[in-house]
Design a protein around this motif. Structure first.
Motif, mmCIF file in Angstrom:
data_model
loop_
_atom_site.group_PDB
_atom_site.id
_atom_site.type_symbol
_atom_site.label_atom_id
_atom_site.label_comp_id
_atom_site.label_asym_id
_atom_site.label_seq_id
_atom_site.Cartn_x
_atom_site.Cartn_y
_atom_site.Cartn_z
ATOM 1 N N ALA A 154 0.830 -1.204 0.000
ATOM 2 C CA ALA A 154 0.000 0.000 0.000
ATOM 3 C C ALA A 154 0.866 1.256 0.000
ATOM 4 O O ALA A 154 0.555 2.245 -0.679
ATOM 5 N N HIS A 155 1.947 1.225 0.749
ATOM 6 C CA HIS A 155 2.853 2.378 0.791
ATOM 7 C C HIS A 155 3.519 2.588 -0.562
ATOM 8 O O HIS A 155 3.581 3.720 -1.075
ATOM 9 N N LEU A 156 4.029 1.492 -1.148
ATOM 10 C CA LEU A 156 4.768 1.607 -2.404
ATOM 11 C C LEU A 156 3.852 1.843 -3.599
ATOM 12 O O LEU A 156 4.328 2.253 -4.664
ATOM 13 N N ALA A 157 2.573 1.630 -3.438
ATOM 14 C CA ALA A 157 1.628 1.945 -4.520
ATOM 15 C C ALA A 157 1.516 3.443 -4.740
ATOM 16 O O ALA A 157 1.121 3.893 -5.829
ATOM 17 N N THR A 158 1.867 4.243 -3.733
ATOM 18 C CA THR A 158 1.769 5.704 -3.848
ATOM 19 C C THR A 158 3.112 6.403 -3.643
ATOM 20 O O THR A 158 3.176 7.636 -3.716
ATOM 21 N N HIS A 159 4.165 5.643 -3.353
ATOM 22 C CA HIS A 159 5.507 6.206 -3.179
ATOM 23 C C HIS A 159 6.490 5.304 -3.915
ATOM 24 O O HIS A 159 6.454 4.079 -3.722
ATOM 25 N N PRO A 160 7.385 5.861 -4.714
ATOM 26 C CA PRO A 160 8.324 4.999 -5.435
ATOM 27 C C PRO A 160 9.323 4.285 -4.537
ATOM 28 O O PRO A 160 9.820 3.205 -4.888
ATOM 29 N N PHE A 161 9.628 4.878 -3.373
ATOM 30 C CA PHE A 161 10.596 4.281 -2.458
ATOM 31 C C PHE A 161 10.080 4.400 -1.023
ATOM 32 O O PHE A 161 9.117 5.110 -0.766
ATOM 33 N N VAL A 162 10.737 3.734 -0.090
ATOM 34 C CA VAL A 162 10.174 3.677 1.255
ATOM 35 C C VAL A 162 10.146 5.040 1.940
ATOM 36 O O VAL A 162 9.259 5.321 2.744
ATOM 37 N N LEU A 163 11.112 5.927 1.635
ATOM 38 C CA LEU A 163 11.088 7.258 2.221
ATOM 39 C C LEU A 163 10.381 8.275 1.338
ATOM 40 O O LEU A 163 10.301 9.441 1.699
ATOM 41 N N GLY A 164 9.897 7.845 0.188
ATOM 42 C CA GLY A 164 9.171 8.776 -0.672
ATOM 43 C C GLY A 164 9.701 8.794 -2.088
ATOM 44 O O GLY A 164 9.566 7.822 -2.817
ATOM 45 N N GLU A 165 10.352 9.899 -2.461
ATOM 46 C CA GLU A 165 10.694 10.121 -3.856
ATOM 47 C C GLU A 165 12.097 9.684 -4.244
ATOM 48 O O GLU A 165 12.420 9.694 -5.422
ATOM 49 N N PHE A 191 1.395 -8.919 -4.545
ATOM 50 C CA PHE A 191 1.794 -7.585 -4.095
ATOM 51 C C PHE A 191 2.611 -6.908 -5.191
ATOM 52 O O PHE A 191 3.842 -6.782 -5.087
ATOM 53 N N PRO A 192 1.948 -6.485 -6.255
ATOM 54 C CA PRO A 192 2.674 -6.008 -7.445
ATOM 55 C C PRO A 192 3.531 -4.779 -7.196
ATOM 56 O O PRO A 192 4.585 -4.631 -7.826
ATOM 57 N N ALA A 193 3.119 -3.898 -6.292
ATOM 58 C CA ALA A 193 3.940 -2.713 -6.019
ATOM 59 C C ALA A 193 5.248 -3.114 -5.337
ATOM 60 O O ALA A 193 6.311 -2.557 -5.633
#
Length: 219
Positions: A154-165, A191-193
């Protein structure tokens, strides 16, 4: 100069990947696990986790370990996050908030993902058809992973990396835990993302350099 103890076929892969990313000069002492040797105490045995020279660094006789001046660290996550703060540049945290997030994701991966991922890694890595007992064990491990992988997905579906950009050391420590589950392609497909992010991380030249070092070592 920073000294890192441990072979690539260990959790030393985490700081070694980061050191390849940063280009930080370091001395590498390829300490091998004693259990992988016929006789770790033999006169011609390579330096290993039972060698007195290494147990003087880490009395727990485990790799990796790191020495930087008077500082000695003996946990892979602590080592990697220290290198990120001291030598990481943009791969390290830029603020107290990023430090906290990087630590959170690293601890999340170590406590929620690494254990069950390793449980399934060993039978799958053998490359042989699983026995019914092994398949049952893999299925149990996969079930343990679904909740944390769903959170990460869910996090990586809206952020390319764990800290964001941007890619950071946080991605390295999480990716190296998730990698143990990568052989379960059916699980990863759920979990495709996460799957896409992991492949992006592993496409980096520094990961490939680390992996080449790993493949050059005896299995």
């Amino acid at each position: 100069m920073l000294t890192l103890y441990g072979v690539y076929r260990s959790r030393a892969s985490r700081p070694l990947w980061l050191l390849h990313e940063t280009g930080t000069p370091f001395a590498h002492v390829p300490v091998i696990q004693a259990y992988r040797l016929p006789d770790a105490q033999a006169a011609d045995a390579p330096v290993n986790t039972a060698s007195p020279d290494f147990t003087a660094v880490n009395p727990q006789a485990q790799i990796p370990a790191m020495q930087d001046g008077d500082l000695i660290l003996t946990e892979s996550l602590a080592i990697t996050l220290y290198i990120a703060r001291r030598h990481g540049g943009d791969l390290g945290p830029r603020s107290d908030g990023e430090t906290a997030l990087m630590e959170q994701w690293a601890l999340f991966a170590a406590t929620a993902i690494e254990g069950p991922a390793l449980e399934m890694f060993y039978p799958l890595a053998a490359g042989q058809p699983l026995t019914p007992e092994q398949q049952a064990s893999v299925d149990v491990s996969a079930e343990k992973l679904r909740r944390p992988l769903a959170r990460l997905n869910a996090h990586l579906a809206t952020h390319p990396f764990v800290l964001g950009e941007r890619f950071t050391a946080g991605d390295i420590v999480v990716a190296e835990c998730v990698r143990y589950a990568q052989g379960n392609t059916a699980l990863m497909a759920e979990f495709p993302a996460v799957d896409a992010w992991l492949k992006t991380c592993q496409s980096r030249p520094a990961f490939k350099a680390m992996w080449a070092g790993r493949m050059a070592e005896p299995a």
